[in-house]
Write a protein that holds these residues in place. Structure first.
Motif, PDB file in Angstrom:
ATOM      1  N   ASP A   1      35.756  38.205  43.377  1.00 56.68           N
ATOM      2  CA  ASP A   1      35.554  36.862  42.847  1.00 56.68           C
ATOM      3  C   ASP A   1      36.280  36.768  41.510  1.00 56.68           C
ATOM      4  OD1 ASP A   1      34.432  34.648  41.337  1.00 56.68           O
ATOM      5  OD2 ASP A   1      32.838  34.565  42.834  1.00 56.68           O
ATOM      6  N   LEU A   2      37.326  35.953  41.459  1.00 58.15           N
ATOM      7  CA  LEU A   2      38.144  35.898  40.248  1.00 58.15           C
ATOM      8  C   LEU A   2      37.346  35.438  39.032  1.00 58.15           C
ATOM      9  CD1 LEU A   2      41.609  34.558  41.457  1.00 58.15           C
ATOM     10  CD2 LEU A   2      41.112  36.763  40.392  1.00 58.15           C
ATOM     11  N   ASP A   3      36.384  34.541  39.216  1.00 59.29           N
ATOM     12  CA  ASP A   3      35.562  34.106  38.089  1.00 59.29           C
ATOM     13  C   ASP A   3      34.772  35.280  37.518  1.00 59.29           C
ATOM     14  OD1 ASP A   3      36.411  31.492  38.170  1.00 59.29           O
ATOM     15  OD2 ASP A   3      34.755  30.803  39.427  1.00 59.29           O
ATOM     16  N   HIS A   4      34.260  36.147  38.390  1.00 55.02           N
ATOM     17  CA  HIS A   4      33.525  37.317  37.922  1.00 55.02           C
ATOM     18  C   HIS A   4      34.459  38.283  37.199  1.00 55.02           C
ATOM     19  CE1 HIS A   4      29.738  37.053  40.672  1.00 55.02           C
ATOM     20  NE2 HIS A   4      30.138  35.865  40.267  1.00 55.02           N
ATOM     21  N   VAL A   5      35.663  38.463  37.736  1.00 57.66           N
ATOM     22  CA  VAL A   5      36.632  39.354  37.099  1.00 57.66           C
ATOM     23  C   VAL A   5      37.019  38.829  35.723  1.00 57.66           C
ATOM     24  CG1 VAL A   5      38.953  40.344  37.261  1.00 57.66           C
ATOM     25  CG2 VAL A   5      37.512  40.222  39.300  1.00 57.66           C
ATOM     26  N   TYR A   6      37.249  37.514  35.618  1.00 58.59           N
ATOM     27  CA  TYR A   6      37.573  36.919  34.322  1.00 58.59           C
ATOM     28  C   TYR A   6      36.444  37.150  33.321  1.00 58.59           C
ATOM     29  CZ  TYR A   6      41.448  34.278  36.442  1.00 58.59           C
ATOM     30  OH  TYR A   6      42.595  33.914  37.072  1.00 58.59           O
ATOM     31  N   THR A   7      35.207  36.924  33.763  1.00 57.87           N
ATOM     32  CA  THR A   7      34.055  37.096  32.876  1.00 57.87           C
ATOM     33  C   THR A   7      33.930  38.536  32.418  1.00 57.87           C
ATOM     34  OG1 THR A   7      32.885  35.296  34.002  1.00 57.87           O
ATOM     35  CG2 THR A   7      31.560  36.778  32.672  1.00 57.87           C
ATOM     36  N   LEU A   8      34.155  39.453  33.346  1.00 55.58           N
ATOM     37  CA  LEU A   8      34.085  40.875  32.998  1.00 55.58           C
ATOM     38  C   LEU A   8      35.129  41.221  31.941  1.00 55.58           C
ATOM     39  CD1 LEU A   8      32.969  43.736  33.453  1.00 55.58           C
ATOM     40  CD2 LEU A   8      34.637  43.985  35.315  1.00 55.58           C
ATOM     41  N   PHE A   9      36.350  40.746  32.127  1.00 50.98           N
ATOM     42  CA  PHE A   9      37.399  41.063  31.161  1.00 50.98           C
ATOM     43  C   PHE A   9      37.163  40.352  29.827  1.00 50.98           C
ATOM     44  CE2 PHE A   9      39.736  43.107  34.485  1.00 50.98           C
ATOM     45  CZ  PHE A   9      40.579  43.983  33.829  1.00 50.98           C
ATOM     46  N   GLU A  10      36.562  39.192  29.859  1.00 49.56           N
ATOM     47  CA  GLU A  10      36.196  38.517  28.606  1.00 49.56           C
ATOM     48  C   GLU A  10      35.226  39.396  27.822  1.00 49.56           C
ATOM     49  OE1 GLU A  10      35.351  33.964  27.766  1.00 49.56           O
ATOM     50  OE2 GLU A  10      33.632  34.915  28.736  1.00 49.56           O
ATOM     51  N   PHE A  11      34.272  39.977  28.549  1.00 43.77           N
ATOM     52  CA  PHE A  11      33.308  40.873  27.922  1.00 43.77           C
ATOM     53  C   PHE A  11      33.996  42.131  27.406  1.00 43.77           C
ATOM     54  CE2 PHE A  11      29.992  44.266  28.439  1.00 43.77           C
ATOM     55  CZ  PHE A  11      29.175  43.850  27.401  1.00 43.77           C
ATOM     56  N   ARG A  12      34.884  42.710  28.231  1.00 40.61           N
ATOM     57  CA  ARG A  12      35.618  43.904  27.805  1.00 40.61           C
ATOM     58  C   ARG A  12      36.453  43.618  26.553  1.00 40.61           C
ATOM     59  NH1 ARG A  12      39.317  47.129  31.526  1.00 40.61           N
ATOM     60  NH2 ARG A  12      39.269  48.374  29.625  1.00 40.61           N
ATOM     61  N   ARG A  13      37.021  42.439  26.489  1.00 40.08           N
ATOM     62  CA  ARG A  13      37.863  42.074  25.346  1.00 40.08           C
ATOM     63  C   ARG A  13      37.055  42.123  24.050  1.00 40.08           C
ATOM     64  NH1 ARG A  13      40.543  37.408  22.915  1.00 40.08           N
ATOM     65  NH2 ARG A  13      42.798  37.539  23.185  1.00 40.08           N
TER      66      ARG A  13
END
Length: 257
Positions: free
Chosen positions: A110-122
């Protein structure tokens, strides 16, 4: 006739395959993703019992053999626990970012989940790099450098597992050098979830970012080694943004075509 679409040769409904216009994906991989979606739809929590393999096969209009292979993947990445003689359960060791604390299941493609995860990682890794630049001990600096070297060797020799091990060690070593145990835990857990995207959505590998990643690691290490906190934070941000772009491109290509 029960009105269900007939399974194709690999156990995946022909209608489902027709709807997926992208590149071929193994049936067990598609079913693994569907099982995660079903767990979320049913509102199951860590420790809850799941439908049986036969029930899953019926619900997903596939074969028990394909379900069994999908369960093996989900067990390997810590999302499902199979208990001999008792059935299938939602894994209850998902850690700090698991469903019980994060509020919803992480769907690896799920691209939205991947984006959210990377936002958190950032957020977390920018902070970790900034702190590491002011707190890292000589031993911790050597650990960061050794991990970067391992990653580089893996890339140059084409050893994907070596590259991945060095990559994990690099990011976790920086978190350790921040001397903040919460950052260490969160970096480790976020990478575990990212690994799930790699396994299910990307078939164990990402696109052409490896060479750039090696250079980006070097920039982060150099900034931390010289004690430049802002340069370290900036280098970490650049690295994560480029990695996210690679994941976005690869997931769209492999899943959506």
């Amino acid at each position: 006739m029960d009105g269900k679409p007939a399974p194709a040769a690999d156990g995946v409904p022909a209608q489902q395959q027709a709807q997926s216009a992208g590149p071929y994906r193994p049936g067990y991989e598609l079913v693994a993703e569907q099982i995660l979606q079903l767990i979320a739809e049913l509102g199951l929590r860590p420790g809850d019992r799941m439908p049986t393999e036969n029930e899953l096969a019926s619900r997903l209009s596939t074969s028990r053999t394909v379900v069994r292979e999908a369960v093996k993947i989900l067990s390997a990445i810590g999302r499902v626990r199979a208990q001999k003689g008792r059935g299938l359960y939602v894994a209850d060791d998902e850690g700090m970012l698991g469903s019980s604390r994060w509020g919803s299941f992480f769907l690896p493609t799920d691209l939205d989940h991947v984006y959210t995860l990377f936002e958190f990682r950032r957020v977390q890794e920018t902070a970790a790099s900034r702190l590491a630049a002011t707190r890292a001990t000589p031993a911790e600096l050597r650990a960061i450098e050794a991990a970067a070297d391992t990653c580089r060797e893996g890339h140059l020799t084409g050893q994907r597992e070596l590259f991945d091990r060095g990559d994990d060690d690099f990011h976790i070593s920086i978190a350790a050098a921040s001397h903040n145990p919460f950052l260490v835990a969160s970096v480790r857990e976020a990478r575990r979830l990212q690994h799930q995207s790699n396994i299910i959505g990307l078939h164990g590998g990402i696109g052409g970012h490896a060479e750039e990643a090696v250079a980006e690691h070097a920039a982060i290490h150099q900034a931390i080694r010289t004690g430049d906190a802002e340069a370290a934070a900036h280098a970490a941000t650049v690295h994560l943004d480029k990695t996210l772009e690679d994941y976005r491109r690869e997931i769209q290509r492999r899943v959506f075509g």
